[in-house]
Design a protein around this motif. Sequence first.
Motif, PDB file in Angstrom:
ATOM      1  N   ALA A 181       1.035  -1.094   0.212  1.00  0.00           N
ATOM      2  CA  ALA A 181      -0.124   0.329   0.312  1.00  0.00           C
ATOM      3  C   ALA A 181       0.974   1.470  -0.325  1.00  0.00           C
ATOM      4  CB  ALA A 181      -1.324   0.154   1.008  1.00  0.00           C
ATOM      5  N   SER A 182       2.203   1.720  -0.047  1.00  0.00           N
ATOM      6  CA  SER A 182       2.843   2.474  -0.073  1.00  0.00           C
ATOM      7  C   SER A 182       4.243   1.373  -0.028  1.00  0.00           C
ATOM      8  CB  SER A 182       2.751   3.021   1.293  1.00  0.00           C
ATOM      9  OG  SER A 182       3.093   2.276   2.531  1.00  0.00           O
ATOM     10  N   GLY A 183       5.367   2.595   0.036  1.00  0.00           N
ATOM     11  CA  GLY A 183       6.671   2.463   0.055  1.00  0.00           C
ATOM     12  C   GLY A 183       7.073   2.073   1.664  1.00  0.00           C
ATOM     13  N   MET A 184       6.879   2.594   2.702  1.00  0.00           N
ATOM     14  CA  MET A 184       6.409   2.671   3.664  1.00  0.00           C
ATOM     15  C   MET A 184       6.202   1.087   4.106  1.00  0.00           C
ATOM     16  SD  MET A 184       8.705   4.514   4.637  1.00  0.00           S
ATOM     17  CE  MET A 184       9.500   3.868   5.958  1.00  0.00           C
ATOM     18  N   ALA A 185       5.273   0.533   3.908  1.00  0.00           N
ATOM     19  CA  ALA A 185       4.504  -0.540   3.554  1.00  0.00           C
ATOM     20  C   ALA A 185       5.815  -1.381   3.536  1.00  0.00           C
ATOM     21  CB  ALA A 185       3.510  -0.649   3.254  1.00  0.00           C
ATOM     22  N   ILE A 245      19.547   8.312   4.246  1.00  0.00           N
ATOM     23  CA  ILE A 245      18.355   7.121   4.037  1.00  0.00           C
ATOM     24  C   ILE A 245      17.585   8.451   3.424  1.00  0.00           C
ATOM     25  CG2 ILE A 245      19.058   5.188   4.059  1.00  0.00           C
ATOM     26  CD1 ILE A 245      17.773   5.550   6.267  1.00  0.00           C
ATOM     27  N   TYR A 246      16.177   7.871   3.287  1.00  0.00           N
ATOM     28  CA  TYR A 246      15.208   8.729   3.148  1.00  0.00           C
ATOM     29  C   TYR A 246      14.623   8.172   4.089  1.00  0.00           C
ATOM     30  CZ  TYR A 246      10.251   9.289   2.970  1.00  0.00           C
ATOM     31  OH  TYR A 246       8.616   9.679   2.385  1.00  0.00           O
ATOM     32  N   GLY A 247      13.947   9.996   5.286  1.00  0.00           N
ATOM     33  CA  GLY A 247      14.178  10.590   6.892  1.00  0.00           C
ATOM     34  C   GLY A 247      12.752   9.611   6.674  1.00  0.00           C
ATOM     35  N   VAL A 297      18.136  -3.352  -0.976  1.00  0.00           N
ATOM     36  CA  VAL A 297      18.350  -1.963  -1.859  1.00  0.00           C
ATOM     37  C   VAL A 297      17.519  -1.110  -2.092  1.00  0.00           C
ATOM     38  CG1 VAL A 297      19.165  -0.772  -4.124  1.00  0.00           C
ATOM     39  CG2 VAL A 297      20.751  -2.842  -2.563  1.00  0.00           C
ATOM     40  N   ASP A 298      16.868  -0.231  -1.371  1.00  0.00           N
ATOM     41  CA  ASP A 298      15.824   0.734  -2.214  1.00  0.00           C
ATOM     42  C   ASP A 298      15.936   1.685  -3.516  1.00  0.00           C
ATOM     43  OD1 ASP A 298      14.687   2.740  -2.293  1.00  0.00           O
ATOM     44  OD2 ASP A 298      14.312   3.630  -0.052  1.00  0.00           O
ATOM     45  N   ASN A 299      15.657   1.334  -4.366  1.00  0.00           N
ATOM     46  CA  ASN A 299      16.234   0.989  -5.571  1.00  0.00           C
ATOM     47  C   ASN A 299      14.872   2.836  -6.022  1.00  0.00           C
ATOM     48  OD1 ASN A 299      17.736   1.356  -7.843  1.00  0.00           O
ATOM     49  ND2 ASN A 299      16.122  -0.615  -9.010  1.00  0.00           N
ATOM     50  N   HIS A 322      11.099  -0.758  -3.636  1.00  0.00           N
ATOM     51  CA  HIS A 322      10.379   0.619  -3.990  1.00  0.00           C
ATOM     52  C   HIS A 322       9.854   0.995  -3.240  1.00  0.00           C
ATOM     53  CE1 HIS A 322      12.121   0.225  -8.020  1.00  0.00           C
ATOM     54  NE2 HIS A 322      12.327  -0.243  -7.877  1.00  0.00           N
ATOM     55  N   SER A 323       9.640   2.692  -3.661  1.00  0.00           N
ATOM     56  CA  SER A 323       8.151   3.708  -3.113  1.00  0.00           C
ATOM     57  C   SER A 323       8.193   3.685  -4.745  1.00  0.00           C
ATOM     58  CB  SER A 323       8.657   4.440  -2.464  1.00  0.00           C
ATOM     59  OG  SER A 323       7.142   5.417  -3.069  1.00  0.00           O
ATOM     60  N   VAL A 324       6.615   3.189  -5.581  1.00  0.00           N
ATOM     61  CA  VAL A 324       6.135   3.451  -6.812  1.00  0.00           C
ATOM     62  C   VAL A 324       5.369   4.460  -6.770  1.00  0.00           C
ATOM     63  CG1 VAL A 324       6.512   0.273  -7.037  1.00  0.00           C
ATOM     64  CG2 VAL A 324       4.042   2.115  -6.198  1.00  0.00           C
ATOM     65  N   THR A 325       5.297   5.289  -5.843  1.00  0.00           N
ATOM     66  CA  THR A 325       5.175   6.090  -5.854  1.00  0.00           C
ATOM     67  C   THR A 325       5.581   7.184  -6.609  1.00  0.00           C
ATOM     68  OG1 THR A 325       4.153   5.835  -3.123  1.00  0.00           O
ATOM     69  CG2 THR A 325       3.862   7.999  -3.924  1.00  0.00           C
ATOM     70  N   LYS A 326       6.913   7.375  -6.210  1.00  0.00           N
ATOM     71  CA  LYS A 326       7.449   7.754  -7.562  1.00  0.00           C
ATOM     72  C   LYS A 326       7.834   7.742  -9.168  1.00  0.00           C
ATOM     73  CE  LYS A 326       8.008   8.966  -2.407  1.00  0.00           C
ATOM     74  NZ  LYS A 326       9.274   9.081  -2.142  1.00  0.00           N
ATOM     75  N   TYR A 327       8.455   7.244  -9.115  1.00  0.00           N
ATOM     76  CA  TYR A 327       9.005   7.461 -10.827  1.00  0.00           C
ATOM     77  C   TYR A 327       8.417   6.106 -11.064  1.00  0.00           C
ATOM     78  CZ  TYR A 327      12.417  10.428 -10.642  1.00  0.00           C
ATOM     79  OH  TYR A 327      13.731  11.661 -10.286  1.00  0.00           O
TER      80      TYR A 327
HETATM   81  C1  LIG Z   1       9.207   8.027  -0.521  1.00  0.00           C
HETATM   82  C2  LIG Z   1      10.037   7.117  -0.735  1.00  0.00           C
HETATM   83  C3  LIG Z   1       9.722   6.103   0.527  1.00  0.00           C
HETATM   84  C4  LIG Z   1       8.452   5.831   1.111  1.00  0.00           C
HETATM   85  O1  LIG Z   1       8.001   5.489   0.423  1.00  0.00           O
HETATM   86  P1  LIG Z   1       6.070   5.703  -0.136  1.00  0.00           P
HETATM   87  O2  LIG Z   1       5.583   4.909  -1.202  1.00  0.00           O
HETATM   88  O3  LIG Z   1       5.812   7.567   0.629  1.00  0.00           O
HETATM   89  O4  LIG Z   1       5.732   5.498   1.254  1.00  0.00           O
HETATM   90  C5  LIG Z   1      11.234   5.468   0.179  1.00  0.00           C
HETATM   91  N1  LIG Z   1      12.131   5.004   0.191  1.00  0.00           N
HETATM   92  C6  LIG Z   1      12.446   6.104  -1.024  1.00  0.00           C
HETATM   93  C7  LIG Z   1      13.712   6.784  -1.220  1.00  0.00           C
HETATM   94  C8  LIG Z   1      11.776   7.231  -1.057  1.00  0.00           C
HETATM   95  O5  LIG Z   1      11.669   8.126  -1.871  1.00  0.00           O
END
Ligand SMILES: *Cc1c(COP(=O)(O)O)cnc(C)c1O
Length: 384
Positions: A76-80, A101-103, A174-176, A196-201
């Motif tokens: 459901a999210s990158g953090m999940a 790293i990501y905050g 690895v967080d890619n 991945h946070s697929v929220t991004k790219y």
């Molecule tokens: C945004 C982000 C996350 C967290 O993802 P969410 O979808 O916001 O939960 C984790 N790692 C990186 C590098 C991010 O940019």
Amino acid sequence: MSKQLNFASKVIHAGQENEAATGAVIPPIFATSTFAQKAPGSNSGYEYSRIKNPTREALEKMMAELELGVGALAFASGMAAITSVLELLQPHDHVIVNEDIYGGTWRLFEKLKRYSSGLEFTYVDMGNPDAVISAIKPNTKMFWLETPSNPMMRVTDIKAITSIAKDHNILSVVDNTFATPYIQKPLLCGADIVVHSVTKYLNGHSDVLGGVVVAANESLHEKLAFIQKCTGAVLSPFDSFLVLRGIKTLAVRMEKHCSNAEYIAGFLQKHPKVKQVFYPGLTSHPQHAVAKSQMLAGFGGVVSFAMHGEQEDIVKFMQNCRLFTLAESLGGVESLIEQPLTMTHASLDSSHKEKLGIDHSIVRLSIGIEDPQDLEADLIAAFK
Ligand SMILES: *Cc1c(COP(=O)(O)O)cnc(C)c1O
């Protein structure tokens, strides 16, 4: 079939079959929580959508192929997704983490998991393999890498660090998110898990929150699928559909993100109000050679820089931007601007921020796919 395709074809076809009942070319949104069974325990391969849903499965198959893994799981999210990977560990296990790293990941590790799961975390400069080796303890079970890092765009040599992990029987993750599989394939460089946070790219249009975990081998994938079934933070069918739709243009979007970011990084380097530019594509970047060796199709769309001036000058500059929207997040088609100190990285301890060089002068840009000259003109006007 799609295993042999090149990347730009894979993003269109990987894991995508015409739907069995109707021939629908696009995987439909299977908005159902449960599936009819012929007899007790005899199902079609689908029983309940937390465990498996055909729309989510289409996205998971796509991601497994793009990252060259054996399987993927959508959350459901990158953090999940990140939280689920930590469920592989046991109380008192130790994790060595990239210091930059990501905050939100830092907050999960330091403010929650340290207490709720008794995990230990040590933050090191992973640009220095010796520092990683000397941080290893008998209970070290995982390395956590993020490259390029956020917001300072530091680069970690994935092969160097994962080979240390292998020597010591430690899992490497690895967080890619920043590079995407278009640019960088961590599993090919020796990592065990990609998140991945697929929220991004990957989604790319700033309209979905989502996360993905990809495993390099069957036994890890099975453990992660079990964790997903137990904890249940799955991506919804509708969001899975949107992310799949976004991924179809990943190759063309990333090409433009990268070329626009290179253009803007070059412009910033010459601007008198800019102290320093942080972008792995610049030959002046201290790890440019490592970046070139593992970032195979460009250097991504995020550019950070240090700006001359006091806090009020920087706030004014950001507010003056018209095309760049002042907002957190990154990786969408539209350009964004933010100040890590007060926004994305506000929750970091101040000593940690100081060590990383995150002060008021640092500005992070997520370069979108607009016309590069329009973006440049917007920054020129805002600097005035
Ligand atoms: C945004 C982000 C996350 C967290 O993802 P969410 O979808 O916001 O939960 C984790 N790692 C990186 C590098 C991010 O940019």
